[in-house]
Design an enzyme around this catalytic site. Sequence first.
Site, PDB file in Angstrom:
ATOM      1  N   GLU A 148      -5.621  -8.248  -1.165  1.00 47.40           N
ATOM      2  CA  GLU A 148      -6.304  -8.060   0.122  1.00 47.40           C
ATOM      3  C   GLU A 148      -7.746  -7.706  -0.180  1.00 47.40           C
ATOM      4  O   GLU A 148      -8.010  -6.834  -1.013  1.00 47.40           O
ATOM      5  CB  GLU A 148      -5.715  -6.913   0.939  1.00 47.40           C
ATOM      6  CG  GLU A 148      -4.399  -7.205   1.587  1.00 47.40           C
ATOM      7  CD  GLU A 148      -3.918  -6.070   2.500  1.00 47.40           C
ATOM      8  OE1 GLU A 148      -4.755  -5.377   3.108  1.00 47.40           O
ATOM      9  OE2 GLU A 148      -2.691  -5.892   2.582  1.00 47.40           O
ATOM     10  N   GLU A 177       0.831  -1.214   0.000  1.00 42.73           N
ATOM     11  CA  GLU A 177       0.000   0.000   0.000  1.00 42.73           C
ATOM     12  C   GLU A 177       0.863   1.262   0.000  1.00 42.73           C
ATOM     13  O   GLU A 177       0.724   2.152   0.855  1.00 42.73           O
ATOM     14  CB  GLU A 177      -0.965  -0.011   1.193  1.00 42.73           C
ATOM     15  CG  GLU A 177      -2.017  -1.096   1.067  1.00 42.73           C
ATOM     16  CD  GLU A 177      -3.142  -1.008   2.087  1.00 42.73           C
ATOM     17  OE1 GLU A 177      -2.938  -0.393   3.140  1.00 42.73           O
ATOM     18  OE2 GLU A 177      -4.218  -1.555   1.826  1.00 42.73           O
TER      19      GLU A 177
HETATM   20  C1  BG6 Z   1      -4.523  -2.807   4.776  1.00 44.28           C
HETATM   21  C2  BG6 Z   1      -3.182  -3.281   5.256  1.00 44.28           C
HETATM   22  O1  BG6 Z   1      -4.544  -1.416   4.860  1.00 44.28           O
HETATM   23  O2  BG6 Z   1      -5.668  -3.149   5.458  1.00 44.28           O
HETATM   24  C3  BG6 Z   1      -3.236  -4.380   6.307  1.00 44.28           C
HETATM   25  O3  BG6 Z   1      -2.333  -3.672   4.207  1.00 44.28           O
HETATM   26  C4  BG6 Z   1      -4.409  -4.153   7.219  1.00 44.28           C
HETATM   27  O4  BG6 Z   1      -2.003  -4.398   6.972  1.00 44.28           O
HETATM   28  C5  BG6 Z   1      -5.674  -4.215   6.388  1.00 44.28           C
HETATM   29  O5  BG6 Z   1      -4.474  -5.028   8.296  1.00 44.28           O
HETATM   30  C6  BG6 Z   1      -6.947  -4.124   7.190  1.00 44.28           C
HETATM   31  O6  BG6 Z   1      -6.916  -3.007   8.025  1.00 44.28           O
HETATM   32  P1  BG6 Z   1      -7.201  -3.104   9.569  1.00 44.28           P
HETATM   33  O7  BG6 Z   1      -6.949  -1.739  10.088  1.00 44.28           O
HETATM   34  O8  BG6 Z   1      -8.614  -3.524   9.699  1.00 44.28           O
HETATM   35  O9  BG6 Z   1      -6.248  -4.109  10.104  1.00 44.28           O
END
Ligand code: BG6
Length: 490
Positions: A388, A197
């Site tokens: 993701e 990211e």
């Molecule tokens: C992304 C990141 O922004 O979102 C992860 O690459 C992160 O590291 C994921 O865990 C989900 O966000 P959060 O804040 O719910 O853990």
Amino acid sequence: MGLPKNFFWGGATAANQCEGAWNVDGRGPALTDVTTGGTATSPRYITYVDENGNPGKIRSGEKLPKGARYAVLEDCLYPNHDGIDFYHHYKEDIALFAEMGFTMFRMSISWSRLYPTGTELEPNKAGVEFYRSVFEELRKHNIEPLVTIWHFDTPLYLVEHYGDWKNRELIDLFERYARTVFTEYKGLVKYWLTFNEINNTINFLGKEDYITLTDQDYQDAYQHLHNQFVASARAVKIGHAIDPENMIGCMICGITYYPLTPDPADILENRHTWEKGIFYCGDVQCKGKYPTYAKRLWAEHNVHLDITEQDLKELAEGTVDMYTFSYYMSTTVTTHQVKDTVSGNFSRGARNPYLQYSDWGWAYDPCGLQYYLEMIYDRYEKPLFVVENGLGAYDTVEDDGSIHDQYRIDYLKSHVKTMIQAVDNGVDLRGYTWWGPIDLVSAGTGEMRKRYGFIYVNKHDDGTGDNARSRKDSFYAYQKIIASNGEDLD
Ligand code: BG6
């Protein structure tokens, strides 16, 4: 139609959110190790002692007082220290991933496990061997590793003594680290991502009310990014030289932006938000040069970057092989004053009346995933991976230990459906790795109870729990989806 036969299915994690073992076998600390837990409504803090030895804390993006040093304080809880102890459970976890049918597992390497301060000339052997064992275990189960080289965890020493990524010396230090991983894991790992990211350095600016930004903050942020672009391009070139089979990608925080109204000013603002928040990084990493609108973005904040001729050459020579991104939500953009705003992940915008939001304010918008896939493929025509996507939610463990997470199954299926629609429309999508296939520490809030997993981990925000793993209903749902290559979505 539908997904190609060799489509990769799997899950994604990050070292600092799951490994634990933060000071074991020679690992050095990262910023996450001096970051406390928070909640949906209270922030995480970064802790320090000041020059007189008094403890204190700041929020992300705030500056340490002069003379202060980052520190672990006795009365604070640091969830990343233990994570879910993947460090000692990886065999069991990989077996569960295999049982679900994974063909890909995305994970990151902790830079400070290999180079505890980031400045050593030789890597820490125990760290190198740990990751080798994990990759071998994955291969044993025919799971392809997809490895992120940097996932938000620069060694703390470099943050404190070098001023983090705004210092271009980090490019060379990162090169040493990247060369090590490409060399050590040649033949074991073929799919790599340089920076997780990467665009969030820019997206973070202006998102939080508690920080008053100056032009210097923009200057630092754009320089930070420039240095990461060069480091990424250099890593791509080295990775290809070490093993021509390597596929190396960028990783962008994918947020789909919509104009809130048909006001032409909103339409233009929306386009500019795409440029600043999404395209700026993708363009440099995919096309190997800065886009024309970069000059406008820099001028808005009087930014003058230190960019050498050599940097430009390296950017051109180190374009990525694939574009990968995270997708959780869309957001809206407007030039009008609005009261009802929602803040989720690295975005803030007016509430979209057509969408529902999670308990953490993240919009639920599968259509936005299709929009993003089609838009990005059209722009770069490079293979894409969704690396993701997921739903953080509170889970309830029933008396018999079962967890009925239908909300997660619905989220999963709806996004897989729109993803397939995009493929049917011509997008070259190669894989999908769900975020947090096993519960892990939230990056944003440091919580355990913001759970993403198909696998439950008995670990809680107060640090209690025995780390036992168990299968949620979604475990079986994902297993069916994978077995049918995305066809069984009913
Ligand atoms: C992304 C990141 O922004 O979102 C992860 O690459 C992160 O590291 C994921 O865990 C989900 O966000 P959060 O804040 O719910 O853990």
